[in-house]
Design a protein around this motif. Structure first.
Motif, PDB file in Angstrom:
ATOM      1  N   PHE A  48       0.516  -1.708   0.190  1.00  0.00           N
ATOM      2  CA  PHE A  48      -0.010  -0.536  -0.085  1.00  0.00           C
ATOM      3  C   PHE A  48       0.724   1.363   0.077  1.00  0.00           C
ATOM      4  N   ILE A  49       0.401   2.062  -0.852  1.00  0.00           N
ATOM      5  CA  ILE A  49       1.261   3.874  -1.054  1.00  0.00           C
ATOM      6  C   ILE A  49       0.174   4.502  -0.628  1.00  0.00           C
ATOM      7  N   TYR A  50       1.020   5.534  -0.093  1.00  0.00           N
ATOM      8  CA  TYR A  50      -0.379   6.930   0.451  1.00  0.00           C
ATOM      9  C   TYR A  50      -0.283   7.750  -0.313  1.00  0.00           C
ATOM     10  N   TYR A  51      -0.803   8.151  -1.036  1.00  0.00           N
ATOM     11  CA  TYR A  51      -0.579   9.938  -1.354  1.00  0.00           C
ATOM     12  C   TYR A  51      -0.731  11.492  -0.953  1.00  0.00           C
ATOM     13  N   ASP A  52      -0.018  11.969  -0.823  1.00  0.00           N
ATOM     14  CA  ASP A  52      -0.954  12.839  -0.007  1.00  0.00           C
ATOM     15  C   ASP A  52      -0.919  14.336  -0.227  1.00  0.00           C
ATOM     16  N   GLY A  53      -1.125  13.936  -2.185  1.00  0.00           N
ATOM     17  CA  GLY A  53      -0.783  15.373  -2.924  1.00  0.00           C
ATOM     18  C   GLY A  53       0.768  15.989  -3.534  1.00  0.00           C
ATOM     19  N   ALA A  54       1.063  15.843  -2.145  1.00  0.00           N
ATOM     20  CA  ALA A  54       2.942  16.051  -2.834  1.00  0.00           C
ATOM     21  C   ALA A  54       4.116  15.023  -3.045  1.00  0.00           C
ATOM     22  N   PHE A  55       3.697  14.002  -1.782  1.00  0.00           N
ATOM     23  CA  PHE A  55       4.869  12.943  -1.797  1.00  0.00           C
ATOM     24  C   PHE A  55       4.143  11.587  -1.219  1.00  0.00           C
ATOM     25  N   LEU A  56       4.574  10.518  -1.775  1.00  0.00           N
ATOM     26  CA  LEU A  56       4.442   9.417  -1.745  1.00  0.00           C
ATOM     27  C   LEU A  56       4.967   8.052  -0.515  1.00  0.00           C
ATOM     28  N   TYR A  57       4.336   7.819   0.538  1.00  0.00           N
ATOM     29  CA  TYR A  57       4.495   6.588   1.475  1.00  0.00           C
ATOM     30  C   TYR A  57       3.926   5.626   1.747  1.00  0.00           C
ATOM     31  N   HIS A  58       4.786   4.856   2.201  1.00  0.00           N
ATOM     32  CA  HIS A  58       4.441   3.440   2.013  1.00  0.00           C
ATOM     33  C   HIS A  58       3.535   3.664   3.884  1.00  0.00           C
ATOM     34  N   ASN A  88      -8.781   7.155  -3.408  1.00  0.00           N
ATOM     35  CA  ASN A  88      -7.813   7.346  -4.860  1.00  0.00           C
ATOM     36  C   ASN A  88      -6.845   8.116  -3.913  1.00  0.00           C
ATOM     37  N   GLU A  89      -6.760   8.218  -2.896  1.00  0.00           N
ATOM     38  CA  GLU A  89      -5.309   8.724  -2.301  1.00  0.00           C
ATOM     39  C   GLU A  89      -4.081   7.450  -1.466  1.00  0.00           C
ATOM     40  N   VAL A  90      -4.632   6.099  -2.101  1.00  0.00           N
ATOM     41  CA  VAL A  90      -4.126   4.890  -2.078  1.00  0.00           C
ATOM     42  C   VAL A  90      -3.702   4.028  -2.796  1.00  0.00           C
ATOM     43  N   ALA A  91      -2.338   4.281  -3.574  1.00  0.00           N
ATOM     44  CA  ALA A  91      -1.879   2.902  -4.707  1.00  0.00           C
ATOM     45  C   ALA A  91      -2.182   1.891  -3.688  1.00  0.00           C
ATOM     46  N   HIS A  92      -2.813   0.478  -4.482  1.00  0.00           N
ATOM     47  CA  HIS A  92      -2.508  -0.906  -3.669  1.00  0.00           C
ATOM     48  C   HIS A  92      -1.945  -1.844  -4.990  1.00  0.00           C
ATOM     49  N   PHE A  93      -0.968  -2.854  -4.597  1.00  0.00           N
ATOM     50  CA  PHE A  93      -1.055  -4.138  -5.257  1.00  0.00           C
ATOM     51  C   PHE A  93      -1.316  -5.401  -4.833  1.00  0.00           C
ATOM     52  N   LYS A  94      -1.400  -6.135  -5.121  1.00  0.00           N
ATOM     53  CA  LYS A  94      -1.701  -7.164  -4.557  1.00  0.00           C
ATOM     54  C   LYS A  94      -1.004  -8.761  -5.183  1.00  0.00           C
ATOM     55  N   ASP A  95      -0.468  -9.561  -4.630  1.00  0.00           N
ATOM     56  CA  ASP A  95      -0.034 -11.061  -4.558  1.00  0.00           C
ATOM     57  C   ASP A  95      -1.673 -12.325  -5.757  1.00  0.00           C
ATOM     58  N   LEU A  96      -1.267 -12.725  -5.700  1.00  0.00           N
ATOM     59  CA  LEU A  96      -2.986 -13.691  -5.816  1.00  0.00           C
ATOM     60  C   LEU A  96      -3.445 -14.755  -4.722  1.00  0.00           C
ATOM     61  N   SER A  97      -4.584 -14.553  -4.664  1.00  0.00           N
ATOM     62  CA  SER A  97      -5.385 -15.057  -3.654  1.00  0.00           C
ATOM     63  C   SER A  97      -6.471 -16.179  -4.408  1.00  0.00           C
ATOM     64  N   SER A  98      -7.031 -17.025  -3.524  1.00  0.00           N
ATOM     65  CA  SER A  98      -7.673 -17.715  -3.964  1.00  0.00           C
ATOM     66  C   SER A  98      -8.731 -17.882  -2.864  1.00  0.00           C
ATOM     67  N   THR A  99      -8.685 -16.664  -1.995  1.00  0.00           N
ATOM     68  CA  THR A  99     -10.392 -16.630  -0.723  1.00  0.00           C
ATOM     69  C   THR A  99     -10.615 -14.969  -1.187  1.00  0.00           C
ATOM     70  N   SER A 100      -9.572 -14.356  -1.537  1.00  0.00           N
ATOM     71  CA  SER A 100     -10.261 -12.624  -2.129  1.00  0.00           C
ATOM     72  C   SER A 100      -9.817 -12.384  -3.546  1.00  0.00           C
ATOM     73  N   ILE A 101     -10.849 -11.162  -3.412  1.00  0.00           N
ATOM     74  CA  ILE A 101     -10.492 -10.519  -4.721  1.00  0.00           C
ATOM     75  C   ILE A 101      -9.854  -9.096  -4.225  1.00  0.00           C
ATOM     76  N   TYR A 102      -9.628  -9.045  -2.978  1.00  0.00           N
ATOM     77  CA  TYR A 102      -9.644  -7.632  -2.429  1.00  0.00           C
ATOM     78  C   TYR A 102      -7.997  -7.560  -1.918  1.00  0.00           C
ATOM     79  N   ARG A 103      -7.922  -8.496  -1.097  1.00  0.00           N
ATOM     80  CA  ARG A 103      -6.714  -8.723  -0.618  1.00  0.00           C
ATOM     81  C   ARG A 103      -5.034 -10.068  -1.190  1.00  0.00           C
TER      82      ARG A 103
END
Length: 261
Positions: A48-58, A88-103
């Motif tokens: 998860f990456i947060y964008y506050d309008g100026a910088f990116l944060y883990h 729209n404040e968070v960029a999220h990328f994930k690996d595969l999962s057989s139990t969830s479409i979100y995580r």
């Protein structure tokens, strides 16, 4: 997120390039920033990456909760049970999962059994020698000794013949017992530990997506194609997931620079 309206398109593009390649935020180098998010990806299956309008944060994935929405897919994110973020404040990328479409699910979870077995084998190996499972010195007597007498004899032996100086811890056999050499478990080679460890290592590598052939060594002529295989099959799929998330966050077409690899 929208970049400040007063910035011209060229300046917005320059800002995006700076955030992605040089200075994601005032407190971290780009290398440390990427290392944190990719570590999260491997250990948690999510980044998860947060964008506050100026910088990116883990944002540590272990503390992130995704709030789903039946219409917009994601309603928002909650960090540490307190802080709320808009989609729209968070960029999220994930690996595969057989139990969830979100995580996503950590790849290491699939190899957890092999990892635990390796730890148990290591613990067994240490206890095996610490407890004298293979003894090379036996003191025998026809008399029956008490446990106190046995312990005192061993302590005196160790005091006079220190293991640090090459002495061996003896085993005492009383009541006429005699040591007998048994075939089998006298060495780790006979226990097939090396083969078992290699088998579990290969399974863990395969789970992580690392071609085991890379670690086989041998012919030096294969180093270059093996490294290429590692990047194509292991590194680049993760990088593409990261790029896709950053494209969604910034609105720019982004591509990895691989010419210097």
């Amino acid at each position: 997120p929208e970049y400040p309206a007063h910035l011209p398109p060229s300046q917005k593009q320059k800002t995006a390039l700076n955030l992605l390649n040089s200075r994601p935020n005032p407190y971290q180098s780009v290398q440390e920033f990427r290392k944190n998010i990719f570590t999260d990806y491997l250990l948690e299956g999510n980044a998860f990456i947060y964008y506050d309008g100026a910088f990116l944060y883990h944002l540590p994935a272990v503390h992130m909760v995704i709030n789903p929405d039946t219409k917009t897919f994601i309603n928002g994110y909650k960090y540490n049970g307190v802080t709320d973020f808009l989609p729209n404040e968070v960029a999220h990328f994930k690996d595969l999962s057989s139990t969830s479409i979100y995580r996503g699910t950590s790849r290491l979870q699939a190899a957890s059994r092999n990892i635990k077995i390796l730890y148990k084998m290591q613990d067994f190996q240490e206890n095996f020698f610490d407890n004298g499972a293979i003894f090379t010195l036996a003191i025998t007597t026809d008399n029956t000794l008490s446990q106190v007498a046995k312990d005192k004899t061993i302590q005196n032996w160790i005091k006079n013949y220190s293991p640090k100086q090459g002495g061996k811890k003896p085993v005492i056999l009383d009541s006429g017992l005699k040591p007998v050499q048994l075939a089998g478990a006298n060495s780790f080679k006979e226990m097939d530990f090396d083969t078992s460890i290699k088998t579990h290592n290969v399974k863990i590598l395969e789970t992580l997506g690392v071609p085991p052939v890379i670690l086989d060594g041998g012919n030096q002529a294969n180093i270059s194609p093996n490294l290429r295989l590692f990047y194509l099959e292991t590194v680049m799929p993760i990088i593409r997931s990261y790029i896709s998330a950053m494209e969604l966050l910034t609105g720019y077409d982004i591509d990895a620079i691989v010419s210097n690899v």
